[in-house]
Structures are given as structure tokens and as C-alpha cells.
Design a protein around this motif. Sequence first.
Motif, short mmCIF file in Angstrom:
data_model
loop_
_atom_site.label_atom_id
_atom_site.label_comp_id
_atom_site.label_asym_id
_atom_site.label_seq_id
_atom_site.Cartn_x
_atom_site.Cartn_y
_atom_site.Cartn_z
N PRO A 102 -26.24 8.12 -14.35
CA PRO A 102 -26.56 9.47 -13.85
C PRO A 102 -28.07 9.76 -13.78
CG PRO A 102 -25.74 9.56 -16.09
CD PRO A 102 -25.56 8.16 -15.64
N LEU A 103 -28.87 9.15 -14.68
CA LEU A 103 -30.31 9.42 -14.64
C LEU A 103 -30.94 8.89 -13.36
CD1 LEU A 103 -31.26 8.64 -18.35
CD2 LEU A 103 -30.70 10.83 -17.31
N SER A 104 -30.50 7.71 -12.93
CA SER A 104 -31.00 7.19 -11.65
C SER A 104 -30.51 8.06 -10.49
CB SER A 104 -30.54 5.75 -11.45
OG SER A 104 -31.04 4.93 -12.48
N ALA A 105 -29.30 8.54 -10.57
CA ALA A 105 -28.76 9.38 -9.50
C ALA A 105 -29.52 10.70 -9.39
CB ALA A 105 -27.28 9.63 -9.74
N LEU A 106 -29.93 11.27 -10.55
CA LEU A 106 -30.67 12.54 -10.51
C LEU A 106 -32.05 12.36 -9.91
CD1 LEU A 106 -29.69 14.04 -13.98
CD2 LEU A 106 -28.90 14.78 -11.72
N ALA A 107 -32.61 11.13 -9.97
CA ALA A 107 -33.93 10.88 -9.39
C ALA A 107 -33.86 10.60 -7.89
CB ALA A 107 -34.59 9.70 -10.11
N ASP A 108 -32.65 10.44 -7.34
CA ASP A 108 -32.51 10.16 -5.90
C ASP A 108 -32.69 11.44 -5.08
OD1 ASP A 108 -32.02 7.55 -6.53
OD2 ASP A 108 -29.82 7.74 -6.47
N THR A 109 -32.99 11.26 -3.78
CA THR A 109 -33.07 12.39 -2.82
C THR A 109 -32.09 12.15 -1.69
OG1 THR A 109 -34.84 11.26 -1.60
CG2 THR A 109 -35.50 12.82 -3.33
N GLN A 110 -31.67 13.24 -1.05
CA GLN A 110 -30.70 13.14 0.03
C GLN A 110 -31.37 12.56 1.26
OE1 GLN A 110 -28.79 16.83 0.95
NE2 GLN A 110 -27.32 15.91 2.35
N ALA A 111 -30.86 11.40 1.72
CA ALA A 111 -31.50 10.70 2.84
C ALA A 111 -31.07 11.28 4.19
CB ALA A 111 -31.17 9.21 2.78
N ILE A 112 -29.82 11.60 4.35
CA ILE A 112 -29.33 12.10 5.65
C ILE A 112 -28.49 13.34 5.40
CG2 ILE A 112 -29.36 9.82 6.73
CD1 ILE A 112 -26.37 9.63 6.20
N GLY A 113 -28.35 14.14 6.41
CA GLY A 113 -27.52 15.33 6.34
C GLY A 113 -28.15 16.46 5.56
N ALA A 114 -29.46 16.42 5.37
CA ALA A 114 -30.10 17.50 4.62
C ALA A 114 -30.02 18.82 5.39
CB ALA A 114 -31.56 17.15 4.32
N ASP A 116 -27.47 19.80 7.14
CA ASP A 116 -26.08 20.27 7.20
C ASP A 116 -25.74 20.95 5.88
OD1 ASP A 116 -23.46 20.74 7.73
OD2 ASP A 116 -22.81 18.63 7.67
N ALA A 117 -25.27 22.20 5.97
CA ALA A 117 -24.96 22.99 4.76
C ALA A 117 -23.83 22.35 3.96
CB ALA A 117 -24.59 24.42 5.15
N ALA A 118 -22.83 21.86 4.65
CA ALA A 118 -21.71 21.24 3.94
C ALA A 118 -22.17 19.98 3.23
CB ALA A 118 -20.59 20.92 4.93
N SER A 119 -23.02 19.18 3.89
CA SER A 119 -23.53 17.96 3.27
C SER A 119 -24.38 18.30 2.06
CB SER A 119 -24.34 17.16 4.29
OG SER A 119 -24.86 16.00 3.71
N ARG A 120 -25.20 19.37 2.14
CA ARG A 120 -26.01 19.76 0.98
C ARG A 120 -25.13 20.22 -0.17
NH1 ARG A 120 -29.01 22.40 4.95
NH2 ARG A 120 -28.26 24.43 4.19
N ALA A 121 -24.05 20.92 0.15
CA ALA A 121 -23.16 21.38 -0.93
C ALA A 121 -22.53 20.19 -1.65
CB ALA A 121 -22.07 22.28 -0.35
N VAL A 122 -22.13 19.17 -0.88
CA VAL A 122 -21.56 17.96 -1.50
C VAL A 122 -22.61 17.29 -2.38
CG1 VAL A 122 -20.63 15.67 -1.06
CG2 VAL A 122 -19.85 17.61 0.29
N TRP A 123 -23.85 17.23 -1.89
CA TRP A 123 -24.93 16.60 -2.66
C TRP A 123 -25.19 17.36 -3.96
CZ3 TRP A 123 -27.25 12.21 -3.10
CH2 TRP A 123 -28.47 12.13 -3.77
N GLN A 124 -25.19 18.70 -3.90
CA GLN A 124 -25.42 19.50 -5.11
C GLN A 124 -24.27 19.33 -6.12
OE1 GLN A 124 -28.12 21.15 -5.96
NE2 GLN A 124 -29.12 20.52 -4.03
N ALA A 125 -23.06 19.23 -5.62
CA ALA A 125 -21.93 18.99 -6.53
C ALA A 125 -22.07 17.63 -7.21
CB ALA A 125 -20.62 19.07 -5.74
N HIS A 126 -22.53 16.63 -6.42
CA HIS A 126 -22.75 15.30 -7.00
C HIS A 126 -23.83 15.35 -8.08
CE1 HIS A 126 -23.50 11.04 -7.37
NE2 HIS A 126 -24.77 11.20 -6.95
N LEU A 127 -24.92 16.11 -7.82
CA LEU A 127 -25.98 16.21 -8.82
C LEU A 127 -25.50 16.92 -10.08
CD1 LEU A 127 -29.12 17.05 -6.62
CD2 LEU A 127 -28.45 14.84 -7.60
N ARG A 128 -24.67 17.96 -9.91
CA ARG A 128 -24.16 18.66 -11.10
C ARG A 128 -23.26 17.74 -11.93
NH1 ARG A 128 -23.84 22.95 -7.34
NH2 ARG A 128 -21.64 22.47 -6.97
N ARG A 129 -22.46 16.96 -11.24
CA ARG A 129 -21.59 16.03 -11.97
C ARG A 129 -22.43 14.99 -12.72
NH1 ARG A 129 -18.49 15.01 -8.15
NH2 ARG A 129 -19.33 13.02 -7.41
N MET A 130 -23.47 14.46 -12.10
CA MET A 130 -24.35 13.50 -12.77
C MET A 130 -25.10 14.16 -13.92
SD MET A 130 -23.91 10.52 -11.38
CE MET A 130 -22.19 11.02 -11.26
#
Length: 858
Positions: A102-114, A116-130
Motif C-alpha cells: 500500500p505504501l508504494s500505491a499511495l505514492a503513485d499518481t493517476q496516469a489516465i482518466g484524470a 473523468d469524474a467516475a475514474s477519479r472516484a475509483v482512484w480515490q476509493a483505491h487510495l482509501r483502501r490502500m
Amino acid sequence: MTPEDRQTLIDRLRMPLRLTFAGLWAERLARGFWPLWSLLLAVLALLSLGLQDHLSPNGLLGLLALIGVLALWSVWYGWRNFRRPLKAEAMVRLDASLPGRPLSALADTQAIGAADAASRAVWQAHLRRMADRAASARPVAPDLRLARRDPYGLRYIALTALVVALTFGSVWRVASVTGLGPGPAQALIGGPTWEGWIQPPPYTGKPTLYLNDIDRVTFSVPVGSRVQIRFYGEVGAISLAESVSGRSGSDLPAPSEPVQDFTIAQSGSLGIEGPDDRVWNIVALRDTPPEISATDEVTREADGRMKLQFTAKDDYGVTSGRAVIALDLPQVDRRHGLTIDPEPVEPVVLDLPLPITGNRAEFTETLIDDLSKHVLANLPVTVALSATDAAGQTGEGAALHITLPGKRFFDPLAAAVIEMRRDILWNRDNAARTVQILKAVTHAPEGFVRNERAWLRLRVALRDLDTRTDGLTIEQRDAMAETLWDIALMIEEGDLASARERLRRAQDRLDEAIRNGADPSEIEELMQELREAMDDYMRQLAEEAARNPDSQAGMEQEGMEMSGDQLQQLLEELQQMLEEGRMAEAAELMEMLRQLMENMQVTQGQGGQGGPGQQSMRDLAETLRDQQGLSDDSFSELQNGDGQQDQGQDGQQGQEGQDGQQGQDGQQGEGQNGQQGNRGQGQEGVGRNGQGQGLADRQQELRNRLGQLNGSNLPGAGSQQGEAGRRSLDEAGRAMDEAERALRDGDLPGALDRQADAMRAMREGMRSLGEAMAQDQREQKGGGQGEAVGRADPNSARDPLGREPGDGARIGSDRNMLQDEDGDRRAGELLDEIRRRQGDLTRPESERDYLERLLDMF
């Protein structure tokens, strides 16, 4: 993920990350510098054990130089293999311990779909889980395993040496290494200085004294303490003056010698002359030799062993002790075989027992040993006790003049054999005299020698001894002595008459001790001897019965039989009186027991008609009938519930089971009368002792009776049917034992089940034994007479259905039933009544279960 959440996560990860980082430091320091700290531990252990005190200054300098070289190599090795850990490495290790990194995942940035609101919501959920996974991080323990780098376990050897040094040495001794160079005072002010130690002997357990810290003018130390003094600075500036070593002349070194090493041998003074004068008055405590003495007279155990209690004490503890037993020739009665001079007899040396744990400075122990077979047994001897301490000093106690205890032989012939054995061991020239005397003793053995086997072995030994006209060698003498010992034991302990004589003598001795008011210890010993004699006598009775299966061996007085249990009960009562101090009552009981044994006689008579095998089968049949009666009484007890029945009910119940037989024959057999009496007695026991106790006692009596019968002369020994029958009787005995326990616990239904199992096993065993007996009789008398051989005794009792015991003492027979229509009718009526009662649902369930078992059984 908001900045506040990120900061909260960083705060949670700070401590696990720091601890993981510290673990990396510990891991890499251990891997790189383990040779260095292993070397330091080994050096500290050697110095704590005092290695430097046993080396010359040059040798110690060489050792320190070697240690310095090894230390430099260890530092170089560690520096070469050490790699400084980074915080990023700690972050990677912590991240690898979590699922999904999870620490490596929290240091990542969203490469595509930034965009798109739905894509950002999925990315934020992934970050919260990590982030949730990262919040659960725990510090990662370092890997400190060095087995691959240290295959010989040198680090463990060094650690073990340090533990031993801290246990048996002293870390203060490390300071003595500083004596090689200038002392601390000289290093600071440039003046001379000194250091000194006094080390007591290790076995005293006293600590080492550091003279520089002792302010007392006078103190005491044990003799043999080692003094070590070292002078630092200009030679001659400090000198030693002492009078405690007792040295003089060439043994005395120069007072200004830099290293002074000597041992305290006497009281005196010890002084340091120089800028810092010090003088002590030393009192040398001498180690006195140990003391040892016997605290009680030498006694003889019932089996002939010698028992000697002693006390030993010493300043610091006894390390060993021994007892030397030698012949006291002037006190020997030089008659008969002892008139000639004895052959050289080496003294007997016995090691004294010492306490396994605890302090050995003062203790009391008991030496117990069996010297019955030694030539010195029953002869005057001297016993010299000695004890040795750790200093090698030996203390001796006053010599004891005693008669060495040995085994007592009460049989006159056995005593004579032992005396002749002693004469041969005394001097081999007594062999001819021994042969002459024993030939005279065994010439007419009738009425004197009761053990035929012993007599035969003695005659063989005499013939062997008589043929050795050229004399006996030592090996032949020892073998002959062992043979005579075995013969004497066979005569003393292997005969019924001698066992009876031994019992009578034990009774007489105990009776005399009681009447003379002997001390409790002597009475206890004589009581134990009486018990052993009683056990031996009962054992001989059993062996006599086994040797003569066609006879009955018993103990009876005026027609009244007594069992071994009754005799043991008398002995227990006598023991209780002696313990309570009721000597008058004990004397009366002892007199009664003595008269009882005098009037008792071993009776031998013919067994019952039909031979011992049929008598045993009839006894088994009677036991089965009594077990059936006990089962009926147990069922009645279960119905009544309160366990109380009056005597009139007992008589009615005992009579009810006999109505059918009396109606047919007009009389009752002897076996049934005994059964009826037993039932009445058992029922009265129930009423007196409470629910189930009287029944349990009757069950125990039946189990004991079955055990005796199973060990008696049952037919079919060695045959397949006979062994099957014995196994079934063993099974019945176990079931009876379980039924007894159930009765004592108040579990009547369980007891009924076990009693039913016991009766079933007994019937199967009797059936197999009957077949085996019939087969044996057919083989002995031929097939034409086989039918008459197995016929039952016509005087034996009938069963409740009016049937006579059939062939092989079986309960009933088909032939009798077919020839007796009245018996057939009664059997049918009984079965119909049992079926009617079992089908009556108003009756208790326990009663219907019992009736169902009866139907299955018959």
C-alpha cells in the motif's frame, strides 16, 4: 485522499518505520561485527576466570597482543561487510510486509482518466483502501540469524564461556590485568602504587578479598588462601613485610619484587611499606579434619541386612566416607570348625551414603548393606568409620566391636548347612570335616529332612566335595559356598513344615517382646517378621495344594476353616493395639493367636466323589447359582428403592425359590441350603449397612470365590476347550468386579447388567470346561465308558426347575427335561409369566428391561 488523511497516515507510520529502521541497523551490525563481539565475550570470560593469574607477565602481554590483532581483524571484517541502511530501505521492507504494497500505491499518481469524474472516484476509493491497509502496519523484526555466517557456532561458545565465568568466577578479577602497566594512581600523579587480592580455597565457598578496600586492621581467612600483590612504579619504592606464609631462606623472594604470590599457612601480619603504608593482622582459620561417629547400635533387618546410622560433620563439608569391616579374631569363639587359623580375609570396604542435595557440613545418614553371604557374617568384627573433606583430611571415628549381622536360619538343618559353609570359607582344610558332618546329618533323612529336593542337592554337593581329595581352589570353594547357600535357603523357606516352624518362632519372639515391654522399634521389626512368616506359610499352603491336586490343603481348627484374610485381619488388629499402646490386650490376642496356630493342622483328604475336576465343576455350578440369587436380590433392591427389607421378607424370598424343588423331591440339597442361608445373610447386610453395601460385599465374596476356582484344578488344562473355558471365567470375574463397583456406587441398573454378563460368561466357561472334561475322560477310559464317566453326582442339588446337573456338571440337561413332564410344564409356566410381566406397560421400565434380559438368556 485529503491532506488531513495523508498527515494522519504519516503519523501512524512514523513509529513502525523507525522501529523497522532500527532493526535494519541491528541486523547489519550483527552480520558485520559478530566476530568482534564474540571475541570480546570470550576475552571477558577468560579474564573473569582468572587466566591472567596463571600466566607470566610476558605470557600475558603476548596474549593481549594476540587479542589486539584479532580485534583489529574483526573491526576490519565488520567495516568491510557493513553497509549503512537507508530510510528508503526501511520503507520498502515495511511496505513488503503489507498485502498489496500500500505504501508504494499511495505514492503513485493517476496516469489516465484524470479528467473523468467516475475514474477519479475509483482512484480515490483505491487510495482509501490502500491507506487503511497502510494504517495497520506493524514494525518488521530484524533477521538476526547468523548460522550461515558462523557455521561453527563460535558466538555461542563465547556466550557459554561468559555465563560459566559469571557463575564460577568474578568480573572483579578483570582489574588484575592493569598490573602489567602503570597503575591509575601512577598514571595520574606519577607515584608508586600497589594492588592485592586474597583468594580463599574454592571448596570453602568464600569470596575473594580486595586488599585495597579492606579498612579493618584484623580479619580472618582460611588456611591455604592465596595472596597476590602487585607493585607499580619504581622498583624498591614499595616492599612487602609478611609473616603469614611461613617461608624462610631461599624460598623467600625479595620484598620489593613487583609480583608477590604466596599462600597463607599461619596467623600473622601482612604489611605494605612505602608511601601508603598498610598493615593487617590476619587470623588463619585452620580446616579441622571431619568427625564421624555411629549414632546407634548396628541392627539387623528382617531379611538379614545390616543397618548402621552415623553422623558426620566438617567445617566446609564431607566429600566421601567409608566403613571398613575387619575380622576381630581375638573375640572369635575358636571351637569346632574355627579352631584352625583362618585364611587371609580382606576387610570389607563399604562407601558411606552422602546427602544428594543440601549441606554436607553436618548430616545423619544410614548405611544399609547385605553381607549375609560373606564369611564374616555372624562373626565378631570391628567397624571403622572414616570421612574425608575437600582438603584431603580424613577423620576416623571410634571402632565398633560388633557381631556382623546376617540372615537368620531357624530350621536346624539349614543352620547346620550354613555353619558348614562358614567353615569352608574360614579355611579350605575344613572340607573333609564338612563332608563328614553333613553325611552324618543326611544319613537317615526320614522325619528330619522334609524337603526332598534340598536333600538331593545336598547329597550331590557332598559327593562333589568328597571327590576333591587334592583340596579346593578358591574358585571351587566359592562355587561350593554358593551351592550350600542355595540349599539352606531351600530348606529354610521352601517347605511347609519349616514355614510353619518359622511362623511359630516369630510368634514366640513377638509374644516375649510384648510381655517384656520392648521398645516400639523392636516390636515393629518383630511384627513385620511375623507378617512375612505368615505370608510365607500361606504361600506354602497354596504350593502344597498345587503340588497335590487330588488332595485338599486347608487350615482348620476343630472343624472350622480359617482363610488367609481372617488371619490377616487378626494381625491388623494386633498391629493397631500395639500402636495404641494397649499391651495387655495385645498380649492376650497374641496368646490367642499362638494357641490358634498350635491347634491348626494341615488336613489332607480325598476330594469329592467323581474326582477333583468334577468337584471344581460343582463348585462353579454353586457359584453360578449364588450369582443368580444375588442378581435376583439386586433386582428386588431396585424395586423397593429404599434398600430396607425385614428378616421375614428375606425368609419368604429365600423359600420362594425352593418351592418347586420341594414339591418334587420333598427335600433340599445341601448346596441349596447353603444358598438359602447366604441369601438371608446378604439381605440382612443390606438392611444394616445401607443400600447396596451388603449386596456389594456378597458380590465381592463371589468374585473371590470364582478367582480361587479359576486358579484351582479345573479340567482341560492345555486343551482348546479348557483354555476357552478359563478365558470365559476371567471375563466373568471382570464383570463381577464391575458389578461390585456399581453396587457400591448405588448404580443398581448398571450392576444388573454386569451381573447378567458375568452369568453368561460363567455358563459359556462351564460349557467349554464340561466338554474338555468329557473329552479327557473318554480318552482315559475308552469310548464305551465315556457316557458313564461324565455323569453327575446323584447326591448333588437340583436347579430351581427340578433338573439334576448333567454331564460335566452343567446346569440341567435336555434328557432330564424330556423325561420329566412336570418339569416341562413348570418351565412353560415360568416363561409365560415372565412374558406376561414383561409386556405389562404399567410395571417400571427397569423391571421390564430385566425381564427382557431373562427372556434373551433362557
